[in-house]
Structure formats: structure tokens, C-alpha cells
Design a protein around this motif. Structure first.
Motif, PDB file in Angstrom:
ATOM      1  N   VAL A  12       0.819  -1.223   0.000  1.00 46.76           N
ATOM      2  CA  VAL A  12       0.000   0.000   0.000  1.00 46.76           C
ATOM      3  C   VAL A  12       0.848   1.266   0.000  1.00 46.76           C
ATOM      4  O   VAL A  12       0.312   2.369  -0.124  1.00 46.76           O
ATOM      5  N   GLY A  13       2.165   1.116   0.152  1.00 42.36           N
ATOM      6  CA  GLY A  13       3.046   2.279   0.143  1.00 42.36           C
ATOM      7  C   GLY A  13       2.882   3.158   1.363  1.00 42.36           C
ATOM      8  O   GLY A  13       3.005   4.385   1.272  1.00 42.36           O
ATOM      9  N   ALA A  14       2.604   2.551   2.506  1.00 44.63           N
ATOM     10  CA  ALA A  14       2.411   3.310   3.750  1.00 44.63           C
ATOM     11  C   ALA A  14       3.465   2.912   4.763  1.00 44.63           C
ATOM     12  O   ALA A  14       3.815   1.742   4.898  1.00 44.63           O
ATOM     13  N   LYS A  15       3.991   3.917   5.488  1.00 47.19           N
ATOM     14  CA  LYS A  15       4.973   3.644   6.524  1.00 47.19           C
ATOM     15  C   LYS A  15       4.330   3.160   7.823  1.00 47.19           C
ATOM     16  O   LYS A  15       4.981   2.529   8.647  1.00 47.19           O
ATOM     17  N   GLY A  16       3.075   3.523   8.021  1.00 45.16           N
ATOM     18  CA  GLY A  16       2.378   3.121   9.239  1.00 45.16           C
ATOM     19  C   GLY A  16       0.957   2.706   8.934  1.00 45.16           C
ATOM     20  O   GLY A  16       0.620   2.356   7.809  1.00 45.16           O
ATOM     21  N   GLY A  17       0.126   2.768   9.968  1.00 49.01           N
ATOM     22  CA  GLY A  17      -1.267   2.380   9.814  1.00 49.01           C
ATOM     23  C   GLY A  17      -1.578   1.065  10.502  1.00 49.01           C
ATOM     24  O   GLY A  17      -0.673   0.304  10.866  1.00 49.01           O
ATOM     25  N   VAL A  18      -2.872   0.810  10.694  1.00 50.28           N
ATOM     26  CA  VAL A  18      -3.340  -0.463  11.257  1.00 50.28           C
ATOM     27  C   VAL A  18      -4.432  -1.002  10.353  1.00 50.28           C
ATOM     28  O   VAL A  18      -5.188  -0.244   9.731  1.00 50.28           O
ATOM     29  N   ARG A  19      -4.522  -2.319  10.288  1.00 53.90           N
ATOM     30  CA  ARG A  19      -5.491  -2.973   9.399  1.00 53.90           C
ATOM     31  C   ARG A  19      -6.729  -3.391  10.181  1.00 53.90           C
ATOM     32  O   ARG A  19      -6.628  -3.962  11.267  1.00 53.90           O
ATOM     33  N   VAL A  20      -7.897  -3.142   9.632  1.00 53.19           N
ATOM     34  CA  VAL A  20      -9.165  -3.491  10.272  1.00 53.19           C
ATOM     35  C   VAL A  20      -9.452  -4.974  10.042  1.00 53.19           C
ATOM     36  O   VAL A  20      -9.548  -5.432   8.900  1.00 53.19           O
ATOM     37  N   GLU A  21      -9.573  -5.720  11.133  1.00 48.53           N
ATOM     38  CA  GLU A  21      -9.925  -7.135  11.064  1.00 48.53           C
ATOM     39  C   GLU A  21     -11.421  -7.356  11.276  1.00 48.53           C
ATOM     40  O   GLU A  21     -12.000  -8.293  10.741  1.00 48.53           O
ATOM     41  N   LYS A  22     -12.049  -6.476  12.064  1.00 49.80           N
ATOM     42  CA  LYS A  22     -13.475  -6.610  12.348  1.00 49.80           C
ATOM     43  C   LYS A  22     -14.059  -5.227  12.574  1.00 49.80           C
ATOM     44  O   LYS A  22     -13.415  -4.348  13.148  1.00 49.80           O
ATOM     45  N   SER A  23     -15.283  -5.034  12.092  1.00 46.16           N
ATOM     46  CA  SER A  23     -15.951  -3.744  12.242  1.00 46.16           C
ATOM     47  C   SER A  23     -17.397  -3.983  12.646  1.00 46.16           C
ATOM     48  O   SER A  23     -18.173  -4.576  11.896  1.00 46.16           O
ATOM     49  N   VAL A  24     -17.753  -3.539  13.865  1.00 47.41           N
ATOM     50  CA  VAL A  24     -19.116  -3.688  14.366  1.00 47.41           C
ATOM     51  C   VAL A  24     -19.552  -2.367  14.999  1.00 47.41           C
ATOM     52  O   VAL A  24     -18.755  -1.452  15.156  1.00 47.41           O
ATOM     53  N   GLY A  25     -20.816  -2.249  15.372  1.00 43.85           N
ATOM     54  CA  GLY A  25     -21.309  -1.081  16.082  1.00 43.85           C
ATOM     55  C   GLY A  25     -21.099   0.211  15.312  1.00 43.85           C
ATOM     56  O   GLY A  25     -21.365   0.285  14.103  1.00 43.85           O
ATOM     57  N   PRO A  26     -20.617   1.271  15.989  1.00 42.24           N
ATOM     58  CA  PRO A  26     -20.445   2.581  15.336  1.00 42.24           C
ATOM     59  C   PRO A  26     -19.557   2.524  14.097  1.00 42.24           C
ATOM     60  O   PRO A  26     -19.811   3.221  13.121  1.00 42.24           O
ATOM     61  N   ALA A  27     -18.503   1.712  14.142  1.00 48.10           N
ATOM     62  CA  ALA A  27     -17.587   1.629  13.001  1.00 48.10           C
ATOM     63  C   ALA A  27     -18.285   1.068  11.770  1.00 48.10           C
ATOM     64  O   ALA A  27     -18.135   1.576  10.657  1.00 48.10           O
ATOM     65  N   ALA A  28     -19.047  -0.012  11.955  1.00 45.67           N
ATOM     66  CA  ALA A  28     -19.778  -0.603  10.837  1.00 45.67           C
ATOM     67  C   ALA A  28     -20.824   0.376  10.303  1.00 45.67           C
ATOM     68  O   ALA A  28     -21.048   0.480   9.096  1.00 45.67           O
ATOM     69  N   PHE A  29     -21.471   1.104  11.218  1.00 42.13           N
ATOM     70  CA  PHE A  29     -22.481   2.081  10.812  1.00 42.13           C
ATOM     71  C   PHE A  29     -21.864   3.188   9.957  1.00 42.13           C
ATOM     72  O   PHE A  29     -22.499   3.719   9.046  1.00 42.13           O
ATOM     73  N   ALA A  30     -20.608   3.529  10.260  1.00 36.67           N
ATOM     74  CA  ALA A  30     -19.912   4.568   9.496  1.00 36.67           C
ATOM     75  C   ALA A  30     -19.389   4.062   8.164  1.00 36.67           C
ATOM     76  O   ALA A  30     -18.888   4.846   7.354  1.00 36.67           O
ATOM     77  N   GLY A  31     -19.460   2.753   7.932  1.00 33.77           N
ATOM     78  CA  GLY A  31     -19.048   2.194   6.654  1.00 33.77           C
ATOM     79  C   GLY A  31     -17.657   1.613   6.605  1.00 33.77           C
ATOM     80  O   GLY A  31     -17.173   1.239   5.531  1.00 33.77           O
ATOM     81  N   ILE A  32     -16.984   1.509   7.751  1.00 34.19           N
ATOM     82  CA  ILE A  32     -15.646   0.912   7.784  1.00 34.19           C
ATOM     83  C   ILE A  32     -15.774  -0.602   7.643  1.00 34.19           C
ATOM     84  O   ILE A  32     -16.610  -1.226   8.295  1.00 34.19           O
ATOM     85  N   GLU A  33     -14.933  -1.195   6.810  1.00 32.93           N
ATOM     86  CA  GLU A  33     -15.029  -2.617   6.502  1.00 32.93           C
ATOM     87  C   GLU A  33     -13.729  -3.337   6.860  1.00 32.93           C
ATOM     88  O   GLU A  33     -12.652  -2.714   6.880  1.00 32.93           O
ATOM     89  N   PRO A  34     -13.808  -4.662   7.126  1.00 30.59           N
ATOM     90  CA  PRO A  34     -12.582  -5.442   7.294  1.00 30.59           C
ATOM     91  C   PRO A  34     -11.698  -5.312   6.058  1.00 30.59           C
ATOM     92  O   PRO A  34     -12.188  -5.350   4.927  1.00 30.59           O
ATOM     93  N   GLY A  35     -10.410  -5.152   6.284  1.00 28.25           N
ATOM     94  CA  GLY A  35      -9.486  -4.958   5.175  1.00 28.25           C
ATOM     95  C   GLY A  35      -9.077  -3.511   4.990  1.00 28.25           C
ATOM     96  O   GLY A  35      -8.052  -3.221   4.354  1.00 28.25           O
ATOM     97  N   ASP A  36      -9.878  -2.578   5.517  1.00 28.24           N
ATOM     98  CA  ASP A  36      -9.500  -1.163   5.458  1.00 28.24           C
ATOM     99  C   ASP A  36      -8.232  -0.931   6.284  1.00 28.24           C
ATOM    100  O   ASP A  36      -7.986  -1.628   7.277  1.00 28.24           O
ATOM    101  N   ILE A  37      -7.456   0.076   5.887  1.00 20.69           N
ATOM    102  CA  ILE A  37      -6.267   0.459   6.638  1.00 20.69           C
ATOM    103  C   ILE A  37      -6.478   1.870   7.182  1.00 20.69           C
ATOM    104  O   ILE A  37      -6.771   2.800   6.418  1.00 20.69           O
ATOM    105  N   ILE A  38      -6.370   2.014   8.488  1.00 25.17           N
ATOM    106  CA  ILE A  38      -6.531   3.311   9.137  1.00 25.17           C
ATOM    107  C   ILE A  38      -5.149   3.931   9.299  1.00 25.17           C
ATOM    108  O   ILE A  38      -4.275   3.377   9.974  1.00 25.17           O
ATOM    109  N   LEU A  39      -4.969   5.093   8.655  1.00 23.28           N
ATOM    110  CA  LEU A  39      -3.668   5.749   8.656  1.00 23.28           C
ATOM    111  C   LEU A  39      -3.542   6.813   9.736  1.00 23.28           C
ATOM    112  O   LEU A  39      -2.468   6.982  10.313  1.00 23.28           O
TER     113      LEU A  39
END
Length: 481
Positions: free
Chosen positions: A412-439
Motif C-alpha cells: 500500500v506504500g504506507a509507513k504506518g497504519g493499522v489494518r481493520v480485522e473486524k468492524s461492528v457497532g459505530p464503526a460498521a455504521f460509518a461504513g468501515i469494513e474489514p481490510g481497510d487500513i486506518i492511517l
């Protein structure tokens, strides 16, 4: 004379009409409605019979269910406190429980004690239970329903599947009847017999909520989700269909899921028995491994990849120097077939692979660049460390994240970040999905789960996350209020 006949006829007509409108003795309201509809000749709208009596199921199967207590060399981080239950110390019931605390693990010291449940699958003393019940145990004790106690031998423990097999020196034991989860459907009634907090012979009932719920961090096997009541000590309990056959084994999952009210999970008995046969024969159950992380192919993803319909398993990450990496697979590939068999659901692939022996070659057909490609992958070995090898953090917003591997950072060409393994509750409601990378969290870059958790915790009720998905970056706002 005619007048008397008319009176008798009127009485008979009133009686007939009354009989047709009254509920028959001994029937429930729903059954009465059904009877009335059948009399009226309208059988298509009958209300299904509601199950209210599980006494026969409990009577016929309780003798095959056992209580398991273990002593470990050190406390097991994955197991919750079993005894006494939480509550006010001034509560009379809590004081009553305290007198049993030394028996059921209420003591503190260098050793730890946990409770669980199991069930007899062979009259010669073989007992099936959940892996977490016996993990780290130095001593295992089994108590039968009639009070007889035995020190149990651990035949084999397979954390990857969540199955453990015990053996006690006894013969002629009452067994449960093994059924098949393939015959069960969401919405059907089930019952469980367990030992929450050491209270054996505890019967609970509920319905199946979902027949194939993937919880990748806990098992490669898609689990049966139910709304059964589950407490500490219920792990390993048999889940019965209404005909009294075992279709699953209750298993605790990660706290982010299991702490939600009304969620309980069970390992399908079909997969459990496959592992049991290996444990009994070899004392271990080797599983194959592709060395990839996969996810479902949604409709939008299928369209973006040029697929005619959602199918297969999307590769979201590839383990560096793993079996698949050596065969040229990379993130973004969609596995369509394995050994000529179509992969219609991503949850199907891990089970199929894990049923094969390490070292087995498998033929994969995968989609890349609007074309089907072929590859042969020699399977690696799956073990319990596979499910706990990556640091993870679960934030109150419903996100479970992990560190990026070096290969993912390069991809992905990123020096940092974390990968989403599971998204429930507020995160899922906001549209964040497993596989997304939060920078970034509120314009601050994050590179580890711990750092992510700290930043979110300090962000108040509104959290702005910079998310990387399919090469595109977008800010997403989470409402934590």
C-alpha cells in the motif's frame, strides 16, 4: 310436536356453533387457532407450534453430560473468572457461593482453576469438550452426573479448531447421540445442557441465529450463532436439536463479541468429529494453511474487479514467504476454485484447506486483471499460534485492528497504519469494513494497535479517521456518543 322439534333443532345448532368457536381443552391458543382454521378448510395460514417443553430432551441426555474442572500452572488469560460470579458481596446468594469458592477456583496463588463442560461420545470413557477448557491445564478432573469423579487424561488438544478430547478410566458410560449440523437451519429451536459457574445440569433453550458466522481470530471453522444464555463454565456444552442429537459444542469467542448480550456460539459437530477422529488416532490434528487473509466478495467489489457476480474469496493480505506468496498470489486476487471445486463463499475456503494435511499440493484458480489464472500451492502447517500471532486491539468504537505486515506496508506504500480485522457497532455504521487500513486518528498518524487505542480514547465523542481502501483515501467520522 312441531314446536318441540324446532326447539331441539335450535339447541343443536347453538351447541354446534359454540363447539366450533371454543378452544379445545388442553390446547394452547396457537393450537386452537390452527384447529379452527382446519375446521374452516383454510390450512395454509396455520400458526407453527411453539415449543415449550424440553423436559424429555433434558431427561434423556443429562447423564451423558459431564462437569470438567482443571488446575493450571498459571492463570489463563483467555478464560474469564469462573467463581464466584460478580455481584454485591452483601448479597445472600453471593455469600452462599463463597463457601464453594475454594472448590471452584476462587483461591489465588501460583495455580489457577477453571470450569467447563463436556459430553461422553464413547461408553469407554472418551469425552469431547472445548479446547479452551483444558488449555494450560496440569490436572483435569471429570465429574459425572451421578457424582463419580475421575482424573482425566488429555488425549489431544487442537486450539485451531477449538476441540479437545479427554479419556477417563470408566466403562459402560451413557453417551449422547451425535447428529449433524448440516440438517439445522437458522430460526430452529435448540437446547444446551451445561455447567455455568459449576452448576451442573443447567438446561437452556433458544434458537439458531445464524448457521455460518466467521470469527477468524478464534477458529478457522464458521460457527453456529445462537441466542442461548452462555456463562463461564458453559464452554464445551453440547447443543442439541429438538430430536435430542448433538449438533454443536459451545465455545467462547473473543470478548469483543462474547460480551454482547444474546450472542453465543457453537462449533458444528460435523467438523468437531473430524478433528476428534484425528486426535484419537494421532493425538494431534494437523491442518493445512495457505498463508493468506481472505474476505467476502461484495457486490461492489465484484463489480470493481470485473467479476460477473459476487463469488470466491478475496485475498486481502499474503504472508511474506508463506505458501501462497511462494506461488505468486497477491492481495486483490480472488480465489474462485480449489482442486476444481468452486468457492461460492469465502468461509468455505479455510475449512476446506484445514481439512487437508500440511505438504499437500492444491490447485487454485484465481481472478486477476479480468482473467482466470492457475497456481499450485503446497500447504503449510496451521497451528494455534496462527490465531494469536499478530497483536490486535479492540476499541470501544467496535473496531478490531492489527499491525500491518512488512509486505502489506510495501503493497500500500504506507509507513504506518493499522489494518481493520473486524468492524461492528459505530464503526460498521460509518461504513468501515474489514481490510481497510486506518492511517490517521484526528490528523495524527498511527502505526500500532496500542497507539490507535490511545488516540481513540482521547478523542472524545467524535473521531475522524483517515481510511485507505483499494488505493483511495477518505476521512470517516465515528460518532462515539
Amino acid at each position: 310436536m312441531a314446536s318441540g322439534n324446532l326447539k331441539r333443532l335450535a339447541i343443536l345448532m347453538v351447541a354446534a356453533m359454540s363447539q366450533g368457536c371454543m378452544a379445545q381443552p388442553g390446547l394452547t391458543l396457537h393450537q386452537s387457532v390452527g384447529v379452527s382454521e382446519r375446521v374452516a378448510g383454510s390450512p395454509h395460514n396455520q400458526t407453527p407450534k411453539i415449543v415449550t417443553d424440553f423436559s424429555a430432551l433434558a431427561r434423556d441426555n443429562s447423564a451423558g453430560v459431564v462437569n470438567i474442572s482443571t488446575t493450571g500452572a498459571k492463570p489463563q488469560a483467555s478464560m474469564r473468572q469462573l467463581w464466584p460470579p460478580g455481584g454485591n458481596a452483601d448479597n445472600p446468594l453471593s455469600r452462599l457461593f463463597q463457601q464453594f469458592s475454594s472448590e471452584f477456583g476462587g483461591t489465588t496463588g501460583p495455580s489457577s482453576q477453571t470450569l467447563g463442560t463436556g459430553f461422553v461420545i464413547n461408553p469407554g470413557g472418551y469425552i469431547l469438550t472445548d479446547s479452551q477448557v483444558v488449555s494450560g491445564a496440569t490436572r483435569i478432573r471429570v465429574t459425572l452426573r451421578d457424582g463419580h469423579e475421575f482424573r482425566a487424561e488429555l488425549v489431544g488438544n487442537d486450539p485451531a479448531s477449538g476441540i479437545a478430547l479427554l479419556k477417563i478410566p470408566a466403562k459402560g458410560l451413557t453417551t449422547v447421540t451425535i447428529g449433524s449440523a448440516s440438517d439445522a437451519k437458522a430460526g430452529q429451536w435448540v437446547a444446551s445442557i451445561g455447567s455455568p459457574y459449576g452448576l451442573n445440569d443447567t438446561v437452556t433453550a433458544g434458537i439458531i441465529s445464524n448457521m455460518s458466522r466467521a470469527v477468524p481470530q478464534d477458529s478457522y471453522i464458521p460457527l453456529i450463532q445462537t441466542d442461548l444464555t452462555e456463562g463461564s463454565g458453559d464452554a464445551g456444552s453440547p447443543v442439541f436439536s429438538l430430536d435430542g442429537k448433538v449438533i454443536g459444542i459451545e465455545t467462547p469467542v473473543n470478548d469483543a463479541v462474547s460480551n454482547a448480550e444474546g450472542l453465543a456460539f457453537a462449533i458444528p459437530i460435523d467438523e468437531a468429529m473430524k478433528v476428534e477422529r484425528q486426535l484419537q488416532q494421532f493425538r494431534k490434528a494437523p491442518h493445512g494453511r495457505l498463508g493468506i487473509t481472505i474476505q467476502d466478495v461484495s457486490g461492489p467489489l465484484a463489480q470493481s474487479f470485473g467479476l460477473a457476480k459476487p463469488e470466491g474469496a478475496l485475498v486481502s493480505s499474503v504472508e511474506p514467504d508463506g505458501p501462497s506468496a511462494k506461488s505468486g498470489l497477491r492481495p486483490g486476487d480472488v480465489i474462485l476454485k480449489m482442486n476444481g471445486v468452486a468457492i461460492t463463499d469465502s468461509a468455505q475456503l479455510p475449512v476446506t484447506v484445514a481439512d487437508l494435511k500440511p505438504g499437500s499440493p492444491v490447485r487454485l484458480a484465481y481472478w486477476r486483471g479480468n482473467t482466470v489464472h492457475d497456481a499450485v500451492v503446497v500447504l503449510g502447517r496451521l497451528n494455534e499460534n496462527t490465531f494469536a500471532s499478530t497483536t490486535q486491539a479492540t476499541a470501544p468504537d467496535g473496531l478490531t485492528v492489527r499491525e500491518l505486515t512488512p509486505d502489506e506496508r510495501r503493497e500500500v506504500g504506507a509507513k504506518g497504519g493499522v489494518r481493520v480485522e473486524k468492524s461492528v457497532g459505530p464503526a460498521a455504521f460509518a461504513g468501515i469494513e474489514p481490510g481497510d487500513i486506518i492511517l490517521m486518528v484526528n490528523n495524527t498518524r498511527v502505526s500500532s494497535p496500542d497507539q490507535f487505542r490511545q488516540k481513540v480514547k482521547k478523542s472524545g465523542n467524535a473521531v475522524a479517521l483517515l481510511v485507505l481502501r483499494n488505493g483511495e483515501r477518505i476521512f470517516v467520522t465515528l460518532d462515539m456518543g
